[in-house]
Enzyme design. Structure first.
Site, PDB file in Angstrom:
ATOM      1  N   THR A   1       8.042 -13.685   1.116  1.00 42.92           N
ATOM      2  CA  THR A   1       7.649 -13.013   2.363  1.00 42.92           C
ATOM      3  C   THR A   1       6.217 -13.411   2.748  1.00 42.92           C
ATOM      4  O   THR A   1       5.912 -13.560   3.931  1.00 42.92           O
ATOM      5  CB  THR A   1       7.777 -11.468   2.269  1.00 42.92           C
TER       6      THR A   1
ATOM      7  N   GLU B   1       4.460  -1.095   2.213  1.00 41.58           N
ATOM      8  CA  GLU B   1       5.455  -1.969   2.850  1.00 41.58           C
ATOM      9  C   GLU B   1       5.928  -1.413   4.198  1.00 41.58           C
ATOM     10  O   GLU B   1       6.229  -2.163   5.118  1.00 41.58           O
ATOM     11  CB  GLU B   1       6.666  -2.149   1.931  1.00 41.58           C
TER      12      GLU B   1
ATOM     13  N   GLU C   1      12.156  -6.403   6.629  1.00 39.26           N
ATOM     14  CA  GLU C   1      11.146  -5.387   6.301  1.00 39.26           C
ATOM     15  C   GLU C   1      11.684  -3.983   6.576  1.00 39.26           C
ATOM     16  O   GLU C   1      11.420  -3.043   5.840  1.00 39.26           O
ATOM     17  CB  GLU C   1       9.866  -5.605   7.118  1.00 39.26           C
TER      18      GLU C   1
ATOM     19  N   TRP D   1      -5.347  -1.172   6.651  1.00 40.28           N
ATOM     20  CA  TRP D   1      -5.023  -1.298   8.076  1.00 40.28           C
ATOM     21  C   TRP D   1      -3.763  -0.490   8.409  1.00 40.28           C
ATOM     22  O   TRP D   1      -2.934  -0.249   7.539  1.00 40.28           O
ATOM     23  CB  TRP D   1      -4.830  -2.772   8.461  1.00 40.28           C
TER      24      TRP D   1
ATOM     25  N   ASP E   1      -0.971  -8.400   2.342  1.00 41.11           N
ATOM     26  CA  ASP E   1      -0.323  -7.336   1.550  1.00 41.11           C
ATOM     27  C   ASP E   1       0.701  -7.945   0.590  1.00 41.11           C
ATOM     28  O   ASP E   1       0.769  -7.579  -0.585  1.00 41.11           O
ATOM     29  CB  ASP E   1       0.456  -6.367   2.465  1.00 41.11           C
ATOM     30  N   GLU E   2       1.515  -8.860   1.123  1.00 39.93           N
ATOM     31  CA  GLU E   2       2.581  -9.453   0.297  1.00 39.93           C
ATOM     32  C   GLU E   2       1.988 -10.183  -0.902  1.00 39.93           C
ATOM     33  O   GLU E   2       2.538 -10.128  -2.007  1.00 39.93           O
ATOM     34  CB  GLU E   2       3.454 -10.428   1.112  1.00 39.93           C
TER      35      GLU E   2
ATOM     36  N   HIS F   1       1.043  -7.724  -3.543  1.00 40.64           N
ATOM     37  CA  HIS F   1       2.254  -7.233  -4.214  1.00 40.64           C
ATOM     38  C   HIS F   1       2.812  -8.291  -5.164  1.00 40.64           C
ATOM     39  O   HIS F   1       3.256  -7.979  -6.267  1.00 40.64           O
ATOM     40  CB  HIS F   1       3.324  -6.852  -3.190  1.00 40.64           C
TER      41      HIS F   1
ATOM     42  N   GLU G   1       8.152 -11.303  -3.026  1.00 41.98           N
ATOM     43  CA  GLU G   1       6.856 -11.012  -2.400  1.00 41.98           C
ATOM     44  C   GLU G   1       6.182 -12.322  -1.988  1.00 41.98           C
ATOM     45  O   GLU G   1       5.540 -12.386  -0.946  1.00 41.98           O
ATOM     46  CB  GLU G   1       5.956 -10.215  -3.353  1.00 41.98           C
TER      47      GLU G   1
ATOM     48  N   HIS H   1       4.795  -2.772   7.523  1.00 43.61           N
ATOM     49  CA  HIS H   1       5.157  -4.127   7.979  1.00 43.61           C
ATOM     50  C   HIS H   1       6.232  -4.096   9.059  1.00 43.61           C
ATOM     51  O   HIS H   1       6.078  -4.680  10.127  1.00 43.61           O
ATOM     52  CB  HIS H   1       5.617  -4.990   6.799  1.00 43.61           C
TER      53      HIS H   1
HETATM   54 FE   LIG Z   1       6.621  -7.215   0.220  1.00 41.13          FE
HETATM   55 FE   LIG Z   2       6.670  -6.566   3.519  1.00 47.50          FE
END
Ligand SMILES: [Fe+2]
Ligand SMILES: [Fe+2]
Length: 326
Positions: free
Chosen positions: A167, A111, A76, A33, A196-197, A200, A164, A114
């Protein structure tokens, strides 16, 4: 061999799997995305109406919520600090043949979206003083940070595994609150950022898992070191215009706790999850010192839970320069 050189060797061993780590934990750029997918389309005839709608519903969420979101966004946005820190780890160099640099760059590239999407949303919301937000961001990047890991990859990967997940929790809680208040777009984007976090987080916990296989005692001691000193937040130096370095962090943290975006209980929960993910109770071949560290780590979540239960979150209101009164 010195401890530092052993770490470099271990990093070299792990580096052989970088391509598979990238494939497993990151998403190809053309498939992932982008911020635009979650923002009003500036080329559409409805653009202005969509912004008006965002501004209307944005009035309904309270200051604690917006302060949390602003703090998360600024955290971020301070990505240059994190990238440069990671590129300085033992075993990581910016030379083209260094696999870790490839990981760090690809992670940074993910990242970067974000802060980008959140910043644009805050700007459209009409609810915050963007100029003050921008000043805080510039200060935070300029101030840098010290997360107490030095250039040690073991300690750093504990830190990133923790952060991670922290967040992930913040963004998912923002998504839940936003959804409840009818903020569909914000809920969607926060949920997808959280996704995403989580990837990670899984990547960094895997790196640590691999290190536990090769160098269990040193990995255990590094984990203990990080937890004994407590994990500091990346936004530790948060300040507003004309403020002292770090002077705003406690106020931001109080707001985040009151809003239910990130609390002391989340910290404890993360500890439990890390202990479980690395199966701390099952690791063998430990030195006596590392055995002791394991004991400390196993008992820590309960101990911290008891302390957290006693902490009272202040209900005093602080007037953030970031906020525009409704
Ligand atoms: Fe992150
Ligand atoms: Fe992030």
């Amino acid at each position: 061999m010195s401890i530092q050189n052993i770490r470099k060797e271990v990093m070299k061993t792990l580096e052989k799997n970088i391509d598979s780590f990238v494939d497993k934990f990151l998403v190809p750029i053309e498939k992932i995305w982008q911020p635009t997918d979650f923002l009003p389309n500036s080329q559409s005839d409805n653009f202005i109406e969509e912004i008006k709608e965002i501004q209307e519903i944005s009035k309904e969420l309270d200051d604690d919520f917006w302060v949390s979101l602003v703090g998360d966004t600024i955290t971020e946005e301070a990505l240059p600090t994190y990238e440069s820190w990671l590129l300085d780890l033992d075993g990581v160099t910016q030379q083209p043949d260094n696999g870790w640099a490839k990981w760090v760059r690809a992670w940074t590239a993910e990242e970067n979206r974000h802060g980008d999407v959140l910043n644009k949303y805050l700007y459209l919301s009409g609810r915050v003083n963007m100029r003050e937000v921008e000043i805080t961001t510039q200060h935070l990047i300029s101030d840098g940070f010290d997360i107490g890991t030095s250039t040690d990859p073991y300690k750093n990967f504990v830190y990133t595994s923790f952060q991670e997940l922290a967040t992930y929790i913040s963004h998912i809680n923002v998504a839940k609150i936003a959804k409840k208040q009818g903020h569909k777009a914000l809920a969607k984007m926060s949920r997808i950022i959280a996704g995403d976090e989580m990837r990670h987080h899984l990547a960094y916990t895997e790196f640590v898992k691999e290190i536990f296989k090769i160098d269990p005692s040193e990995m255990m001691l590094a984990f203990q070191h990080m937890m004994k000193h407590k994990i500091v937040m990346p936004a530790m130096h948060l300040r507003e215009s004309y403020g002292e370095k770090g002077s705003l962090f406690d106020q931001f943290s109080t707001s985040a706790q009151r809003a239910g975006v990130y609390t002391g209980f989340d910290y404890v929960d993360i500890l439990r999850k890390l202990n479980a993910a690395w199966e701390i109770d099952k690791i063998t071949d430990l030195t006596a010192e590392a055995e002791k560290a394991r004991d400390f780590l196993m008992k820590l979540p309960d101990r911290m839970a008891r302390i957290t239960e006693r902490i009272v979150i202040p209900d005093t209101k602080y007037n953030f320069k970031w906020m525009i009164p409704v």
